[in-house]
Design a protein around this motif. Structure first.
Motif, PDB file in Angstrom:
ATOM      1  N   SER A 119       0.849  -1.178   0.000  1.00  0.00           N
ATOM      2  CA  SER A 119       0.000   0.000   0.000  1.00  0.00           C
ATOM      3  C   SER A 119       0.891   1.236   0.000  1.00  0.00           C
ATOM      4  O   SER A 119       1.844   1.329   0.787  1.00  0.00           O
ATOM      5  CB  SER A 119      -0.893   0.007   1.249  1.00  0.00           C
ATOM      6  OG  SER A 119      -1.362   1.308   1.533  1.00  0.00           O
ATOM      7  N   ILE A 120       0.589   2.203  -0.854  1.00  0.00           N
ATOM      8  CA  ILE A 120       1.418   3.403  -0.921  1.00  0.00           C
ATOM      9  C   ILE A 120       1.335   4.189   0.381  1.00  0.00           C
ATOM     10  O   ILE A 120       2.356   4.652   0.911  1.00  0.00           O
ATOM     11  CB  ILE A 120       0.995   4.290  -2.108  1.00  0.00           C
ATOM     12  CG1 ILE A 120       1.083   3.488  -3.428  1.00  0.00           C
ATOM     13  CG2 ILE A 120       1.901   5.514  -2.201  1.00  0.00           C
ATOM     14  CD1 ILE A 120       2.424   2.867  -3.670  1.00  0.00           C
ATOM     15  N   ALA A 121       0.134   4.338   0.921  1.00  0.00           N
ATOM     16  CA  ALA A 121      -0.006   5.082   2.175  1.00  0.00           C
ATOM     17  C   ALA A 121       0.735   4.391   3.308  1.00  0.00           C
ATOM     18  O   ALA A 121       1.460   5.034   4.075  1.00  0.00           O
ATOM     19  CB  ALA A 121      -1.484   5.244   2.526  1.00  0.00           C
ATOM     20  N   ALA A 122       0.570   3.079   3.438  1.00  0.00           N
ATOM     21  CA  ALA A 122       1.201   2.350   4.542  1.00  0.00           C
ATOM     22  C   ALA A 122       2.714   2.313   4.396  1.00  0.00           C
ATOM     23  O   ALA A 122       3.453   2.497   5.373  1.00  0.00           O
ATOM     24  CB  ALA A 122       0.643   0.928   4.608  1.00  0.00           C
ATOM     25  N   SER A 123       3.206   2.088   3.193  1.00  0.00           N
ATOM     26  CA  SER A 123       4.652   1.967   3.001  1.00  0.00           C
ATOM     27  C   SER A 123       5.365   3.305   3.134  1.00  0.00           C
ATOM     28  O   SER A 123       6.553   3.352   3.456  1.00  0.00           O
ATOM     29  CB  SER A 123       4.966   1.343   1.636  1.00  0.00           C
ATOM     30  OG  SER A 123       4.447   2.130   0.576  1.00  0.00           O
ATOM     31  N   SER A 124       4.646   4.410   2.918  1.00  0.00           N
ATOM     32  CA  SER A 124       5.280   5.727   3.052  1.00  0.00           C
ATOM     33  C   SER A 124       5.078   6.321   4.442  1.00  0.00           C
ATOM     34  O   SER A 124       5.521   7.436   4.716  1.00  0.00           O
ATOM     35  CB  SER A 124       4.735   6.689   1.994  1.00  0.00           C
ATOM     36  OG  SER A 124       3.350   6.915   2.172  1.00  0.00           O
ATOM     37  N   GLU A 125       4.424   5.586   5.326  1.00  0.00           N
ATOM     38  CA  GLU A 125       4.183   6.096   6.675  1.00  0.00           C
ATOM     39  C   GLU A 125       5.487   6.323   7.430  1.00  0.00           C
ATOM     40  O   GLU A 125       5.611   7.227   8.244  1.00  0.00           O
ATOM     41  CB  GLU A 125       3.301   5.098   7.444  1.00  0.00           C
ATOM     42  CG  GLU A 125       2.852   5.575   8.806  1.00  0.00           C
ATOM     43  CD  GLU A 125       1.881   6.738   8.736  1.00  0.00           C
ATOM     44  OE1 GLU A 125       1.871   7.532   9.689  1.00  0.00           O
ATOM     45  OE2 GLU A 125       1.148   6.850   7.729  1.00  0.00           O
ATOM     46  N   ARG A 126       6.478   5.477   7.146  1.00  0.00           N
ATOM     47  CA  ARG A 126       7.785   5.557   7.818  1.00  0.00           C
ATOM     48  C   ARG A 126       8.834   5.247   6.757  1.00  0.00           C
ATOM     49  O   ARG A 126       9.200   4.101   6.536  1.00  0.00           O
ATOM     50  CB  ARG A 126       7.816   4.545   8.960  1.00  0.00           C
ATOM     51  CG  ARG A 126       8.938   4.708   9.970  1.00  0.00           C
ATOM     52  CD  ARG A 126       8.649   3.852  11.203  1.00  0.00           C
ATOM     53  NE  ARG A 126       9.689   4.001  12.209  1.00  0.00           N
ATOM     54  CZ  ARG A 126      10.676   3.137  12.399  1.00  0.00           C
ATOM     55  NH1 ARG A 126      10.747   2.056  11.643  1.00  0.00           N
ATOM     56  NH2 ARG A 126      11.575   3.330  13.337  1.00  0.00           N
TER      57      ARG A 126
END
Length: 384
Positions: A119-126
């Motif tokens: 997921s782009i949102a999840a993977s870019s969270e940190r």
């Protein structure tokens, strides 16, 4: 109607095809008319001159459905702002790009074409971007492998551009320790660029993601690489430049990071190495902080496994979160009183920021845990 063929997705695919990168004029048209209506008027040419000047050469290319079929055949997808995995808060910094001439027309992507399980949102969270020269030395590749590998082991997503040299070394190091890595391309996700990285990009997509704001079939071009750099910076908590020549494209990514409020870090190299002159210049001129490993990077962008106690780690993280807030959210946060709540209008007056910008800033502050709201208005969370 399937998810792939809903009107909004088709409209976003069309806009992505004809605009070919960021455009403030198109962005404003979508904001005022909605993307479906905006796309319809773009097809007929019934749009403001600034929009038509940008899209006229490609407005007839209504290949949205075919592009969606192409990405679906790759087991990919088109991610749009209404999707849960859209990294909305990562792109808020583009709202304040009104300074440098080369950044005035550069907003958030209209859509992201994605191949990969993450997921782009999840993977870019940190996430941390690790970038540098294509003509990397053995020293640069070694340092990159250590940095990217250590970051990935500690749960950071490694973001880079999929190119030869430092980019490739960063992706390989993250994959080598079973971590997540994201490659942002300056061409369509159906094209392996560079061709020698076809296998590497396939491996990236298996555990992470390969993404582009350009539809399948798009060829790489210099201006697309420069636009790509802003997405690399936006999806990260900070940008690390390992090796960069005097005029390296990695310095453009670093410039975008600073503009978006992200920390910029650079790794020093041998004083005799032409591949490190850009890093040394950024450090000397105060454009980047000197780092030599993952622990230094943690001190700039967050806490990783440093062995610090829980209280120390929380205090350090809180302090760094405040330091790395973009300029507008930080300014709005400063306008909060020590106690009590304020309305959006009051915060606008106290901070000198427009109401619309305050609303965007409050989204960031709420996500970051610095502000909350109740029936009386918005209030500050935590100390000053």
């Amino acid at each position: 109607m399937t998810r792939a063929l809903d009107p909004e997705r088709l409209a976003r695919a069309y806009v992505s095809t004809v605009t070919q990168g960021p455009s403030r004029a198109v962005e404003q048209l979508i904001a005022s008319r909605g993307v479906i209506d905006a796309a319809a008027t773009m097809r007929t040419g019934d749009v403001p001159k600034a929009v038509w000047d940008r899209i006229s050469a490609r407005a007839h290319l209504d290949s949205a459905a075919q592009s969606l079929d192409m990405v679906a055949a790759l087991d990919g997808r088109l991610v749009i702002p209404s999707d849960e995995e859209w990294p909305a808060w990562r792109f808020l910094g583009f709202d304040r790009q009104d300074g440098a001439p080369d950044k005035r027309d550069a907003g958030a992507p209209f859509a992201l074409w994605v191949v990969g399980s993450a997921s782009i949102a999840a993977s870019s969270e940190r996430a941390v971007a690790v970038v540098g020269t294509r003509a990397a030395t053995s020293y640069g590749e070694h340092v990159t492998a250590e940095i990217a590998g250590d970051l990935a082991v500690d749960g950071w997503t490694v973001v880079s551009g999929g190119a030869y040299g430092i980019d490739g070394a960063a992706h390989r190091a993250a994959l080598g320790v079973g971590g997540c890595t994201v490659a942002v391309l300056a061409c369509g996700v159906d094209r392996a660029y560079p061709a020698g990285h076809e296998r590497l990009l396939r491996r990236v997509s298996e555990s992470g993601a390969v993404i582009s704001e350009y539809p399948p079939g798009t060829h790489p071009a210099r201006y697309r690489f420069l636009a790509r750099n802003r997405v690399v910076a936006a999806l990260s908590d900070g940008v690390v430049v390992v090796e960069a020549g005097w005029r390296s494209g990695a310095r453009n990514t670093a410039s975008w990071a600073r503009s978006l409020g992200r920390p910029v870090m650079a790794v020093p190299g041998p004083v005799t190495s032409a591949s490190s002159t850009g890093c040394h210049r950024m450090i000397r001129e105060g454009e980047a902080r000197l780092v030599t490993g993952a622990r230094d990077i943690a001190a700039e962008v967050g806490v990783i496994g440093t062995g610090a106690g829980d209280d120390d780690a929380q205090d350090a993280l809180f302090g760094r979160d405040l330091d790395r807030l973009p300029a507008t959210p930080a300014r709005v946060l400063d306008a909060f009183p020590a106690s009590g709540a304020r309305s959006v209008q009051e915060l606008s007056v106290d901070s000198g920021v427009t109401v619309s910008a305050v609303r965007s800033a409050l989204v960031v502050l709420e996500i970051e845990g610095h502000a909350g709201r109740d029936e009386s208005g918005w209030f500050r969370i935590g100390g000053l």
